[in-house]
Write a protein that holds these residues in place. Sequence first.
Motif, PDB file in Angstrom:
ATOM      1  N   GLU A   1      -4.901  -2.834   8.130  1.00  0.00           N
ATOM      2  CA  GLU A   1      -3.589  -2.633   8.948  1.00  0.00           C
ATOM      3  C   GLU A   1      -2.523  -1.714   8.388  1.00  0.00           C
ATOM      4  O   GLU A   1      -1.861  -0.809   8.762  1.00  0.00           O
ATOM      5  N   GLY A   2      -2.386  -1.899   6.815  1.00  0.00           N
ATOM      6  CA  GLY A   2      -1.688  -1.178   6.034  1.00  0.00           C
ATOM      7  C   GLY A   2      -1.883   0.388   6.186  1.00  0.00           C
ATOM      8  O   GLY A   2      -0.999   1.241   6.403  1.00  0.00           O
ATOM      9  N   ILE A   3      -3.378   0.657   5.990  1.00  0.00           N
ATOM     10  CA  ILE A   3      -3.728   1.878   5.995  1.00  0.00           C
ATOM     11  C   ILE A   3      -3.596   2.661   7.485  1.00  0.00           C
ATOM     12  O   ILE A   3      -3.019   3.895   7.485  1.00  0.00           O
ATOM     13  N   ALA A   4      -3.702   1.920   8.573  1.00  0.00           N
ATOM     14  CA  ALA A   4      -3.287   2.571   9.624  1.00  0.00           C
ATOM     15  C   ALA A   4      -1.805   2.952   9.671  1.00  0.00           C
ATOM     16  O   ALA A   4      -1.393   3.748  10.276  1.00  0.00           O
ATOM     17  N   ASP A   5      -0.806   1.950   9.389  1.00  0.00           N
ATOM     18  CA  ASP A   5       0.357   2.266   9.025  1.00  0.00           C
ATOM     19  C   ASP A   5       0.804   3.462   8.411  1.00  0.00           C
ATOM     20  O   ASP A   5       1.620   4.398   8.884  1.00  0.00           O
ATOM     21  N   LEU A   6       0.177   3.653   7.149  1.00  0.00           N
ATOM     22  CA  LEU A   6       0.216   5.043   6.415  1.00  0.00           C
ATOM     23  C   LEU A   6      -0.200   6.111   7.236  1.00  0.00           C
ATOM     24  O   LEU A   6       0.532   7.102   7.270  1.00  0.00           O
ATOM     25  N   ALA A   7      -1.160   6.310   7.830  1.00  0.00           N
ATOM     26  CA  ALA A   7      -1.742   7.117   8.883  1.00  0.00           C
ATOM     27  C   ALA A   7      -0.905   7.487   9.982  1.00  0.00           C
ATOM     28  O   ALA A   7      -0.884   8.493  10.543  1.00  0.00           O
TER      29      ALA A   7
ATOM     30  N   ILE B   1       4.915   8.763  -0.820  1.00  0.00           N
ATOM     31  CA  ILE B   1       5.403   9.417   0.280  1.00  0.00           C
ATOM     32  C   ILE B   1       5.202   8.709   1.626  1.00  0.00           C
ATOM     33  O   ILE B   1       5.887   9.086   2.439  1.00  0.00           O
ATOM     34  N   ALA B   2       4.662   7.401   1.414  1.00  0.00           N
ATOM     35  CA  ALA B   2       4.517   6.616   2.460  1.00  0.00           C
ATOM     36  C   ALA B   2       4.077   5.444   1.956  1.00  0.00           C
ATOM     37  O   ALA B   2       3.295   5.262   0.937  1.00  0.00           O
ATOM     38  N   THR B   3       4.686   4.131   2.470  1.00  0.00           N
ATOM     39  CA  THR B   3       4.605   2.948   2.100  1.00  0.00           C
ATOM     40  C   THR B   3       4.249   1.887   3.354  1.00  0.00           C
ATOM     41  O   THR B   3       4.831   2.128   4.270  1.00  0.00           O
ATOM     42  N   ALA B   4       3.631   0.672   2.996  1.00  0.00           N
ATOM     43  CA  ALA B   4       3.177  -0.416   3.979  1.00  0.00           C
ATOM     44  C   ALA B   4       3.393  -1.554   3.313  1.00  0.00           C
ATOM     45  O   ALA B   4       2.580  -1.709   2.001  1.00  0.00           O
ATOM     46  N   THR B   5       3.666  -2.618   4.022  1.00  0.00           N
ATOM     47  CA  THR B   5       3.334  -3.931   3.338  1.00  0.00           C
ATOM     48  C   THR B   5       2.826  -4.895   4.690  1.00  0.00           C
ATOM     49  O   THR B   5       3.384  -4.735   5.699  1.00  0.00           O
ATOM     50  N   CYS B   6       1.848  -5.616   4.302  1.00  0.00           N
ATOM     51  CA  CYS B   6       1.275  -6.368   5.112  1.00  0.00           C
ATOM     52  C   CYS B   6       0.760  -7.958   4.536  1.00  0.00           C
ATOM     53  O   CYS B   6       0.463  -7.842   3.507  1.00  0.00           O
ATOM     54  N   ARG B   7       1.341  -8.777   5.360  1.00  0.00           N
ATOM     55  CA  ARG B   7       1.354 -10.231   4.903  1.00  0.00           C
ATOM     56  C   ARG B   7      -0.152 -10.689   5.204  1.00  0.00           C
ATOM     57  O   ARG B   7      -0.699 -10.304   6.155  1.00  0.00           O
TER      58      ARG B   7
ATOM     59  N   LEU C   1     -11.597   1.429   7.871  1.00  0.00           N
ATOM     60  CA  LEU C   1     -10.256   1.830   7.166  1.00  0.00           C
ATOM     61  C   LEU C   1      -9.674   3.057   7.603  1.00  0.00           C
ATOM     62  O   LEU C   1      -8.433   3.468   7.423  1.00  0.00           O
ATOM     63  N   GLY C   2     -10.308   3.946   8.460  1.00  0.00           N
ATOM     64  CA  GLY C   2      -9.901   5.131   9.172  1.00  0.00           C
ATOM     65  C   GLY C   2      -9.850   6.437   8.100  1.00  0.00           C
ATOM     66  O   GLY C   2      -9.179   7.003   7.854  1.00  0.00           O
ATOM     67  N   LEU C   3     -10.753   6.032   7.051  1.00  0.00           N
ATOM     68  CA  LEU C   3     -10.979   6.850   5.905  1.00  0.00           C
ATOM     69  C   LEU C   3     -12.481   7.524   5.788  1.00  0.00           C
ATOM     70  O   LEU C   3     -13.482   6.875   6.377  1.00  0.00           O
ATOM     71  N   ALA C   4     -12.617   8.558   5.445  1.00  0.00           N
ATOM     72  CA  ALA C   4     -13.851   9.112   5.168  1.00  0.00           C
ATOM     73  C   ALA C   4     -14.940   8.704   4.331  1.00  0.00           C
ATOM     74  O   ALA C   4     -14.618   8.183   3.242  1.00  0.00           O
ATOM     75  N   ALA C   5     -15.926   8.372   4.939  1.00  0.00           N
ATOM     76  CA  ALA C   5     -17.076   7.720   4.103  1.00  0.00           C
ATOM     77  C   ALA C   5     -17.350   8.771   2.631  1.00  0.00           C
ATOM     78  O   ALA C   5     -17.171  10.052   2.994  1.00  0.00           O
ATOM     79  N   GLY C   6     -17.739   8.247   1.955  1.00  0.00           N
ATOM     80  CA  GLY C   6     -17.881   8.799   0.406  1.00  0.00           C
ATOM     81  C   GLY C   6     -16.586   9.196  -0.297  1.00  0.00           C
ATOM     82  O   GLY C   6     -16.741   9.683  -1.422  1.00  0.00           O
TER      83      GLY C   6
ATOM     84  N   ILE D   1       0.807  -1.314   0.224  1.00  0.00           N
ATOM     85  CA  ILE D   1      -0.183   0.100   0.028  1.00  0.00           C
ATOM     86  C   ILE D   1       0.896   1.343  -0.023  1.00  0.00           C
ATOM     87  O   ILE D   1       1.814   1.306   0.604  1.00  0.00           O
ATOM     88  N   ALA D   2       0.506   2.375  -0.706  1.00  0.00           N
ATOM     89  CA  ALA D   2       1.332   3.411  -0.846  1.00  0.00           C
ATOM     90  C   ALA D   2       0.362   4.704  -0.958  1.00  0.00           C
ATOM     91  O   ALA D   2      -1.068   4.561  -1.363  1.00  0.00           O
ATOM     92  N   ALA D   3       0.716   5.739  -0.300  1.00  0.00           N
ATOM     93  CA  ALA D   3      -0.007   6.973  -0.361  1.00  0.00           C
ATOM     94  C   ALA D   3       0.790   7.814  -1.406  1.00  0.00           C
ATOM     95  O   ALA D   3       2.044   8.200  -1.337  1.00  0.00           O
ATOM     96  N   LEU D   4       0.232   8.070  -2.297  1.00  0.00           N
ATOM     97  CA  LEU D   4       0.909   8.674  -3.774  1.00  0.00           C
ATOM     98  C   LEU D   4       0.438  10.213  -3.889  1.00  0.00           C
ATOM     99  O   LEU D   4      -0.693  10.387  -3.777  1.00  0.00           O
TER     100      LEU D   4
END
Length: 531
Positions: free
Chosen positions: A72-78, A42-48, A255-260, A32-35
């Motif tokens: 888990e990966g998005i929490a790591d990005l956050a 600008i941030a990456t995460a890897t979850c198995r 996911l810790g992201l905004a609805a919509g 997962i990456a934030a592009l």
Amino acid sequence: MIGDSAAGGKGSGSNEHGLIISADFGTSGVKIAALDRSLSAIATATCRYPLSLPGPDRAEQEPEDWWSALREGIADLAAQIPDLSARASALVFCAQMCGVIPVEQSGRPLRPAIVWLDKRAGSLSRAMNGGFPSLAGYRFDKLYTWTRIANGAPSHNGMDPPAKMLWLKQNEPDVWDAATRLLDVKDWLLHRATGRFVTTADSANLTWMMDTRPGREGWSPLLAGRLGIPLDRLPEIVDGTCTVDGLLPQAGTELGLAAGLPVIAGAGDVVATAIGSGATGDGELHAYAGTSAWLSGFFPSRRIDIFHSYATISSSVNYRPLLIATQESAGSAFAWAARLFGGGESGAARDDDASLEALYAGIGPLRDSDPLFVPWLAGERVPVDDDRLRGVFTGLSVGHDRNALLRSVLEGVALNMRWALSKVARQKGLKAGLPLPLVGGGAVNPHFAQMLADALKLQVVVRQPRLAGVRGAGAIAAAGLSWYPSVEAAAATLTQGEALTYDPEAEGMARADRRAALLDRHRPKLISLYR
């Protein structure tokens, strides 16, 4: 097409600091990456997540494991970007292909996903394809209809979705009867995020129930009817750049992201990786070496080689034809050899990235006396489609140590890809002699990259190889958000920045020629042996 490609106030791309969250679901985990707007990570995460092998030729995964890894990966990005949710402009997926997930109307899986590695339906596929008179294992009339409409046909090894679907119908009738939809991996993730049942043309094409003729693209009642698959169990086909819908409130909370938040349709891993390689011009090839391997490139029209088991598929963006010549084992062969030969004095045998790098770093240069290796550990697809083939070392002697075997495994994969290129190179419109982008985890191994350059007699270019799928999916989303005028324009940014280059060397090319000539003599006998 569902939705508008630039839909949604938040996430419309107006924020110059906006980010695309891109997730690439592979066989063993998700990257997962934030592009940002330049498609830089600008941030990456890897979850198995686990892969279950419950029996011979069987490979399954729990879909909820994918979602848990995403969470888990998005929490790591956050944790790396505290205002991630506020800056997120879109969420996009790419994923492993040729999976089958039967689900209820709610989207709940009725059983574990049968993933691409699964070959339980091999004999069923050969029976489904065959009959008299036949060509390349296909009954003439079946082959004609499939290739005319879909530009290809189900593989004999049972890895393509139709054989898996028919296996479910025959062996798990309760699951079959209860299934409202039959989904690929990315399709399930899109439904989990948005509540919509959709797919993209690349996944649809590989069911061999899609009409890929220009101007007629869509599900084919004729092909689905011949297989006995009800069309209403297949998801709607949408373009990869479209916004499927906004993120559901429950999914957003998880996911810790905004609805919509706009969720972009994306692509399968093959298409996303092709875009992420930067080789998006007609006739330009790239090479991938991950768990499996492939040679791939876009072409202006449909192509097919029945005798060598490759063709173009419709990509997820504008149905653009993408040639794909897939081979079963690359990184999986490297990891297998590491587990077998990499224990050293401690006896540990690990195949994680750090262990692989340390192990292969000290293997030394190739020698003419090294054994030859044929990497058919899981059968083969191109240029011979047969799940019964198996890997072979030939020329072993008591003088060979583990380093000789490790070198042979790397070389065997490189020469196997040379074998595939020898058939792909015959395609009209192929741009020969261009530098070859190499992506996937295998690209970080400098020994392999040099062996591939020598074997193919091409300069090999390595640029952020592990993020090709993530960045390719990001390019699709960036075009969907109108950050770029097209996916190709977005992909052009991916060829910028530093790169490692491996030029073919005279001694290495000569050795590859000698070793390839030996393999050319061995292969027909090995194929006959396993058949």
